[in-house]
Write a protein that holds these residues in place. Structure first.
Motif, mmCIF file in Angstrom:
data_model
loop_
_atom_site.group_PDB
_atom_site.id
_atom_site.type_symbol
_atom_site.label_atom_id
_atom_site.label_comp_id
_atom_site.label_asym_id
_atom_site.label_seq_id
_atom_site.Cartn_x
_atom_site.Cartn_y
_atom_site.Cartn_z
ATOM 1 N N THR A 95 0.864 -1.172 0.000
ATOM 2 C CA THR A 95 0.000 0.000 0.000
ATOM 3 C C THR A 95 0.897 1.217 0.000
ATOM 4 N N TYR A 96 0.643 2.125 -0.920
ATOM 5 C CA TYR A 96 1.477 3.325 -1.066
ATOM 6 C C TYR A 96 0.743 4.522 -0.481
ATOM 7 N N TYR A 97 1.477 5.243 0.359
ATOM 8 C CA TYR A 97 0.911 6.377 1.071
ATOM 9 C C TYR A 97 1.604 7.667 0.674
ATOM 10 N N CYS A 98 0.808 8.688 0.538
ATOM 11 C CA CYS A 98 1.300 10.034 0.306
ATOM 12 C C CYS A 98 1.379 10.740 1.660
ATOM 13 N N ALA A 99 2.407 11.539 1.842
ATOM 14 C CA ALA A 99 2.576 12.259 3.099
ATOM 15 C C ALA A 99 3.062 13.674 2.829
ATOM 16 N N ALA A 100 2.757 14.568 3.766
ATOM 17 C CA ALA A 100 3.154 15.965 3.609
ATOM 18 C C ALA A 100 3.689 16.512 4.913
ATOM 19 N N THR A 101 4.615 17.423 4.802
ATOM 20 C CA THR A 101 5.137 18.094 5.977
ATOM 21 C C THR A 101 5.501 19.528 5.661
ATOM 22 N N ARG A 102 5.335 20.384 6.649
ATOM 23 C CA ARG A 102 5.788 21.764 6.526
ATOM 24 C C ARG A 102 7.044 21.997 7.356
ATOM 25 N N ARG A 103 7.564 20.957 7.930
ATOM 26 C CA ARG A 103 8.776 21.077 8.739
ATOM 27 C C ARG A 103 9.981 21.282 7.832
ATOM 28 N N PRO A 104 10.970 21.969 8.316
ATOM 29 C CA PRO A 104 12.191 22.146 7.516
ATOM 30 C C PRO A 104 12.852 20.814 7.245
ATOM 31 N N PHE A 105 13.581 20.757 6.157
ATOM 32 C CA PHE A 105 14.288 19.540 5.789
ATOM 33 C C PHE A 105 15.316 19.179 6.852
ATOM 34 N N ALA A 106 15.299 17.910 7.248
ATOM 35 C CA ALA A 106 16.263 17.397 8.213
ATOM 36 C C ALA A 106 16.958 16.198 7.578
ATOM 37 N N ARG A 107 18.191 16.384 7.227
ATOM 38 C CA ARG A 107 18.903 15.342 6.481
ATOM 39 C C ARG A 107 18.941 14.017 7.220
ATOM 40 N N ALA A 108 18.969 14.064 8.532
ATOM 41 C CA ALA A 108 19.059 12.825 9.315
ATOM 42 C C ALA A 108 17.702 12.203 9.595
ATOM 43 N N ALA A 109 16.628 12.875 9.149
ATOM 44 C CA ALA A 109 15.313 12.384 9.574
ATOM 45 C C ALA A 109 14.245 12.375 8.496
ATOM 46 N N TYR A 110 14.554 12.840 7.291
ATOM 47 C CA TYR A 110 13.495 13.041 6.305
ATOM 48 C C TYR A 110 12.835 11.746 5.858
ATOM 49 N N TYR A 111 13.461 10.631 6.168
ATOM 50 C CA TYR A 111 12.913 9.351 5.740
ATOM 51 C C TYR A 111 12.114 8.655 6.843
ATOM 52 N N PHE A 112 11.932 9.352 7.958
ATOM 53 C CA PHE A 112 11.149 8.801 9.055
ATOM 54 C C PHE A 112 9.696 9.260 8.978
ATOM 55 N N GLU A 113 8.792 8.354 9.320
ATOM 56 C CA GLU A 113 7.369 8.665 9.289
ATOM 57 C C GLU A 113 7.020 9.871 10.150
ATOM 58 N N HIS A 114 7.649 9.986 11.305
ATOM 59 C CA HIS A 114 7.265 11.025 12.257
ATOM 60 C C HIS A 114 7.581 12.428 11.753
ATOM 61 N N GLU A 115 8.332 12.523 10.651
ATOM 62 C CA GLU A 115 8.631 13.836 10.083
ATOM 63 C C GLU A 115 7.448 14.418 9.316
ATOM 64 N N TYR A 116 6.440 13.608 9.073
ATOM 65 C CA TYR A 116 5.327 14.006 8.215
ATOM 66 C C TYR A 116 4.054 14.180 9.020
ATOM 67 N N GLU A 117 3.390 15.299 8.768
ATOM 68 C CA GLU A 117 2.220 15.680 9.561
ATOM 69 C C GLU A 117 0.921 15.142 8.990
ATOM 70 N N TYR A 118 0.866 14.982 7.698
ATOM 71 C CA TYR A 118 -0.392 14.622 7.059
ATOM 72 C C TYR A 118 -0.204 13.403 6.164
ATOM 73 N N TRP A 119 -1.234 12.570 6.165
ATOM 74 C CA TRP A 119 -1.154 11.300 5.437
ATOM 75 C C TRP A 119 -2.443 11.029 4.690
ATOM 76 N N GLY A 120 -2.302 10.359 3.551
ATOM 77 C CA GLY A 120 -3.458 9.849 2.860
ATOM 78 C C GLY A 120 -3.816 8.462 3.362
ATOM 79 N N GLN A 121 -4.873 7.913 2.790
ATOM 80 C CA GLN A 121 -5.348 6.591 3.203
ATOM 81 C C GLN A 121 -4.641 5.457 2.481
ATOM 82 N N GLY A 122 -3.943 5.784 1.421
ATOM 83 C CA GLY A 122 -3.175 4.768 0.713
ATOM 84 C C GLY A 122 -3.872 4.245 -0.531
ATOM 85 N N THR A 123 -3.051 3.768 -1.449
ATOM 86 C CA THR A 123 -3.546 3.111 -2.648
ATOM 87 C C THR A 123 -2.766 1.815 -2.834
ATOM 88 N N GLN A 124 -3.465 0.754 -3.165
ATOM 89 C CA GLN A 124 -2.843 -0.569 -3.243
ATOM 90 C C GLN A 124 -2.183 -0.778 -4.598
#
Length: 129
Positions: A95-124
């Motif tokens: 299932t593929y999910y779209c995510a969005a964030t307004r937080r500044p880019f963090a090179r050590a963290a941009y690949y973590f889920e918790h960096e993203y504030e908003y999520w879609g429901q996913g598409t299979q």
């Protein structure tokens, strides 16, 4: 209220291509970095790609899992972000999910889920051998 909706998933054969789309409403789209994650059955959600607000900078996992096959892009005029997937493999099934964030880019963290504030429901996406 922010709403994000993915589309474009489906059942395809190995070697095929798919283009996923994600639209965001309730969000000033051109101020948010966007990303795609995926989650396969029985596995943790994993980072697939990220694109900055301008669309000039993109990021992919350090592993070779998707690099060279997947490409993220965005159209700020249409509030859309895309994930072009080429050369699909059965292991891309998830299932593929779209995510969005307004937080500044963090090179050590941009690949973590918790960096993203908003999520879609996913598409299979299902890739058959």
């Amino acid at each position: 209220q922010v709403q994000m909706v993915e589309s474009g998933g489906g059942l395809v054969q190995a070697g095929s291509s798919l283009k996923l789309s994600c639209t965001a409403s309730g969000l000033t789209f051109n101020t948010a970095s966007m990303a795609w994650f995926r989650q396969a059955p029985g596995k943790e959600r994993e980072f697939v790609a990220r694109i900055d607000v301008s669309g000039r900078n993109t990021y992919y996992p350090d592993s070779l899992t998707v690099r060279g096959r997947f490409s993220i892009s965005r159209d700020n005029a249409k509030n859309l972000v895309y994930l072009q997937m080429n050369g699909l493999k059965p292991e891309d099934t998830a299932t593929y999910y779209c995510a969005a964030t307004r937080r500044p880019f963090a090179r050590a963290a941009y690949y973590f889920e918790h960096e993203y504030e908003y999520w879609g429901q996913g598409t299979q996406v299902t890739v058959s051998a």
